[in-house]
Scaffold this motif. Structure first.
Motif, short mmCIF file in Angstrom:
data_model
loop_
_atom_site.label_atom_id
_atom_site.label_comp_id
_atom_site.label_asym_id
_atom_site.label_seq_id
_atom_site.Cartn_x
_atom_site.Cartn_y
_atom_site.Cartn_z
N ALA A 1 89.16 -14.00 -15.74
CA ALA A 1 88.21 -13.48 -14.78
C ALA A 1 88.61 -12.06 -14.36
O ALA A 1 89.78 -11.77 -14.19
CB ALA A 1 88.14 -14.38 -13.55
N ASP A 2 87.64 -11.21 -14.21
CA ASP A 2 87.89 -9.85 -13.77
C ASP A 2 88.41 -9.85 -12.34
O ASP A 2 87.90 -10.56 -11.47
CB ASP A 2 86.58 -9.06 -13.85
CG ASP A 2 86.74 -7.64 -13.36
OD1 ASP A 2 86.32 -7.38 -12.22
OD2 ASP A 2 87.30 -6.82 -14.11
N ALA B 1 88.21 -7.74 -9.91
CA ALA B 1 87.25 -7.34 -8.90
C ALA B 1 86.26 -8.47 -8.60
O ALA B 1 85.89 -8.70 -7.44
CB ALA B 1 86.49 -6.09 -9.36
N THR B 2 85.88 -9.21 -9.64
CA THR B 2 84.96 -10.33 -9.45
C THR B 2 85.62 -11.43 -8.64
O THR B 2 85.00 -12.03 -7.76
CB THR B 2 84.52 -10.88 -10.82
OG1 THR B 2 83.89 -9.84 -11.57
CG2 THR B 2 83.55 -12.05 -10.64
N GLU C 1 85.84 -10.34 -4.99
CA GLU C 1 84.54 -10.40 -4.34
C GLU C 1 84.14 -11.84 -4.01
O GLU C 1 83.68 -12.13 -2.89
CB GLU C 1 83.48 -9.76 -5.24
CG GLU C 1 82.08 -9.76 -4.64
CD GLU C 1 81.05 -9.11 -5.56
OE1 GLU C 1 79.87 -9.06 -5.18
OE2 GLU C 1 81.44 -8.67 -6.67
N ARG C 2 84.35 -12.73 -4.96
CA ARG C 2 83.99 -14.13 -4.73
C ARG C 2 84.88 -14.75 -3.66
O ARG C 2 84.41 -15.53 -2.82
CB ARG C 2 84.11 -14.91 -6.05
CG ARG C 2 83.81 -16.39 -5.94
CD ARG C 2 82.43 -16.65 -5.38
NE ARG C 2 82.14 -18.07 -5.29
CZ ARG C 2 81.29 -18.60 -4.43
NH1 ARG C 2 80.63 -17.82 -3.57
NH2 ARG C 2 81.07 -19.89 -4.41
#
Length: 237
Positions: free
Chosen positions: A36-37, A39-40, A43-44
């Motif tokens: 998983a990135d 940044a993602t 954010e999540r």
């Protein structure tokens, strides 16, 4: 490729839809996901913490940034040398040292309870934890008197069984001790009411979630050990 190897390969491909076992299969449980990135994930994670703060009345005074660090630390064994299965007060203290100034172990504990991050060690009460949970279910949150609950637990009054009464009777309990375990029980109950949705979301987000590895592990638990017992470990699928 012998018959057993071919049989295992066919089962694996049918189950996972993949032609090969990925390298992440060898990762230990609890390692931060590399798929998983960053940044993602960040954010999540922020969305989940915000959603919980809006839904629940948090007892912790930690900032959202520190709350996110608590979640990451709880699911990262390398952060404080503990994971959800081996968490302790010492882990709370170690995590507190990595947060903002003037944060102590008790504050991290309160944050974990707000975030439904209960470890097995949190339930190791000096009385019947199930009985405490039962007493809380009989009361509204606003009506709980920790001194009264402590007296009930210590006396064994209203125990569901003689065994519970014997384990709790003559126990030296105070309101502060009961309050700590009450927070654990309330966190458990709140998590259960939403089918552990937030805790599971944190776990899925921050631990290795590679589908092939999970399905392969499930397949082994379902009986593939017998099919593979004679196959050499270096056979490539």
């Amino acid at each position: 490729m012998n018959d057993k190897t071919a049989e295992l390969r066919d089962i694996f491909v049918e189950t996972t839809g993949e032609e090969s076992v990925t390298e992440s299969q060898s990762d230990s449980r609890g390692s931060l996901s590399s798929t998983a990135d960053d940044a993602t994930v960040a954010e999540r994670l922020a969305e989940l913490v915000t959603a919980m703060r809006e839904r629940y009345d948090f007892a912790s005074s930690l900032s959202d940034a520190d709350l996110r660090r608590v979640v990451r630390g709880f699911f990262d064994p390398d952060a404080v040398g503990a994971d959800a299965d081996s968490w302790s007060s010492a882990a709370d203290a170690a995590l507190a040292e990595s947060l903002s100034a003037d944060v102590d172990a008790d504050e991290v504990f309160r944050a974990r309870m707000d975030l439904h991050l209960v470890a097995d060690a949190d339930r190791a009460a000096p009385f019947s934890f199930d009985r405490l949970r039962s007493l809380l279910q009989q009361r509204s949150a606003e009506a709980v008197d920790d001194d009264a609950v402590a007296a009930e637990l210590a006396s064994g009054a209203d125990a569901k069984s003689d065994a519970d009464a014997a384990s709790d009777a003559n126990t030296d309990l105070d309101a502060e001790t009961v309050r700590r375990y009450r927070r654990v029980a309330e966190s458990d109950l709140a998590s259960r009411q939403v089918n552990h949705r937030f805790r599971d979301a944190f776990s899925d987000l921050l631990t290795d979630a590679d589908l092939s590895a999970r399905l392969a592990e499930d397949a082994r638990r379902d009986g593939l050990e017998e099919a593979t017992e004679d196959i050499e470990t270096d056979v490539s699928l």
